[in-house]
Design a protein around this motif. Sequence first.
Motif, PDB file in Angstrom:
ATOM      1  N   GLY A 110     118.422 -46.831  50.969  1.00 40.38           N
ATOM      2  CA  GLY A 110     118.105 -46.879  49.512  1.00 40.38           C
ATOM      3  C   GLY A 110     116.839 -47.311  49.168  1.00 40.38           C
ATOM      4  N   SER A 111     116.090 -47.275  50.463  1.00 38.39           N
ATOM      5  CA  SER A 111     114.607 -47.737  50.120  1.00 38.39           C
ATOM      6  C   SER A 111     113.857 -47.004  48.703  1.00 38.39           C
ATOM      7  N   PHE A 112     112.945 -47.569  48.279  1.00 45.29           N
ATOM      8  CA  PHE A 112     112.239 -47.300  47.280  1.00 45.29           C
ATOM      9  C   PHE A 112     110.936 -46.233  47.726  1.00 45.29           C
ATOM     10  N   VAL A 113     110.704 -46.391  48.936  1.00 44.67           N
ATOM     11  CA  VAL A 113     109.522 -45.570  49.598  1.00 44.67           C
ATOM     12  C   VAL A 113     109.745 -44.053  49.315  1.00 44.67           C
ATOM     13  N   GLY A 114     108.771 -43.627  48.843  1.00 46.07           N
ATOM     14  CA  GLY A 114     108.688 -42.115  48.529  1.00 46.07           C
ATOM     15  C   GLY A 114     109.293 -41.584  47.231  1.00 46.07           C
ATOM     16  N   GLU A 115     109.985 -42.617  46.493  1.00 46.31           N
ATOM     17  CA  GLU A 115     110.445 -42.388  45.205  1.00 46.31           C
ATOM     18  C   GLU A 115     109.392 -42.120  44.216  1.00 46.31           C
ATOM     19  N   ASN A 116     109.538 -41.332  42.835  1.00 44.15           N
ATOM     20  CA  ASN A 116     108.829 -41.438  41.925  1.00 44.15           C
ATOM     21  C   ASN A 116     109.292 -41.953  40.582  1.00 44.15           C
ATOM     22  N   TYR A 117     108.500 -43.088  40.215  1.00 44.22           N
ATOM     23  CA  TYR A 117     109.086 -43.786  39.012  1.00 44.22           C
ATOM     24  C   TYR A 117     107.816 -43.614  37.921  1.00 44.22           C
ATOM     25  N   ALA A 118     107.299 -42.772  37.767  1.00 41.81           N
ATOM     26  CA  ALA A 118     106.418 -42.503  36.707  1.00 41.81           C
ATOM     27  C   ALA A 118     107.098 -42.470  35.142  1.00 41.81           C
ATOM     28  N   PHE A 119     108.415 -42.219  35.148  1.00 43.86           N
ATOM     29  CA  PHE A 119     109.027 -42.011  33.930  1.00 43.86           C
ATOM     30  C   PHE A 119     109.448 -43.511  33.559  1.00 43.86           C
TER      31      PHE A 119
END
Length: 579
Positions: A112-121
Amino acid sequence: MIMKRPMLIAGLAAALVWVAAQNLGLVAARTELDRTLLLTARAVEAEVERLRSLPAVAAEDVRVRDALAGTGSLQAANTYLETVAVHAHAGELFLINAQGETIAASNWNREGSFVGENYAFRPYFQDAMSTGQGRFYAIGVTTGVPGYFLSTRIDATEPVGVLVVKLDLRPLQDIWRSANADVALADENGVVFLSARPDWQYRALTRLDGDVLERIRATRAYDGVALAESEPLVEGRIDGSDAKGSAWIARIAPMPATGWQVIAARSTTQLQLLSFGWAALAALGTLAIAAALKTWEQRRQIVALRLSQSEKLEAMVIARTADLACEVDARRQAEVDLRAAQDALVHTEKMAALGRMSTAIVHEISQPLAAMEATLSAAEMGVGSDDPTTLTRLGKAREMIRRMQRTTKHLKSFASKDVVELSLIDMRASVTAALDLVEPRLRDLEITPEYQNPDDPVFVMAGAIRIEQIVVNLLLNALDAIAETPDPSIAITLTTQDNEARLCVSDTGVGIAEADLTVVGEPFNSTKLKGEGLGLGLAICKAILADFNGSLNILSAKGAGTQVTVTLPLAMEQEATAA
């Protein structure tokens, strides 16, 4: 009315008591809920404030800035964020670039790592990029774990990224549930996201309109939760700080620091049962009183019917005889009281005349005595040390003059009426000061009083010097009483009991005869055999204590010592706090 319609009166009393109990219960419940709101809000704010500055502090590290600039190691940034999260007891820390993509995170090596996820929203990213700071509570779209996101923009020549800390508030929820505390937190839209009641979780306080639901869906704040399908918690609308639901009432207060609302609720079942209980007791009590009155009325009628005319006449004769006897006794007592009042008036006039005479005598001899003492002092200075006999005689003469001055001082103190000035004092200080004053006399008699200074202050409203004067008088009386006894001792105790300060001075001296106890506190009445006392010491003490609403009690027996107890009311709590 009570006799004819007991059931109606009982019902009315029950209704009135039910309404009163209901209102009083609601007032008490609101007060208790307000305290719960305050404590809950402070606990939540403390938890949030603990990590509010963490993103800004962590963003200053060169490893974070190099990772954003593309000149540093992302692994070094991951390791740094992991270390900071562990030491700060934070949920997670992660670094987002200007495009909203996570490039480093404290959970880089976990599922469940946050690395690579996009949270621009996410609003916390958008707000931080536009204003420099962001905050947002939401369910994690990656891990599914809810948390409070605090973000800080990292600036260089232009905004280059955002550092975010995710704060897990679920431990607070676990504490609430273990303590059975009906409290909850709702976001700015009125959606409950933390609650001690599981059935409240992710439900709106009031029905949400379409725009709010659309905004929540856009931010994915409660991803996977069907907010539109759940019924609102509050029945009707929220009235100020009051809210009402199914079998519960609540108080709601805003949290300006976070934009949330804190909610404290309480079940109304117990309140209803208590109100019905009081109403039932009121109805039963009313019926019992009505039955008792009815029984009493019936018995009175039966007794009245059985009375005969002769019995009535006999009762009247007995009553009249008793009245005459009472009247005779009253007249005799009035004569006794009149004679006593006359004797007291004569004694008072004698004492007043004696007081005026003593005042005049004191006024006339005070200055000559002072002049005589000054003359003897000059004479002592003029006599050489080679004439000890003359020096001794002069010293004895000065001592006799001082004794006369002390006597006049007592007379002045007894005759004068000073203005009573009250202040908050600690009686421990007065006792200590009095012991210091009589130290020379104690040393001469080789006496050490038994006294244990209390640990806590003993506050009274009085005058420090006058209380000290009382203690000195009692100690000197005790020293006079034990001066020639084989086993002399003095004990002093200072205690508090029943909202009163009690100072007890006891000795093992010669004691006071029972016949003298009733008059020992009167002016010019002394039991001392040496003729050194005027009998004003205890009278002055009583007069001083009367000004302070105090009292003086003497217990003694001939040859068995004396115990004198001074009682003063303790200072009220607000007086001690104000001082």
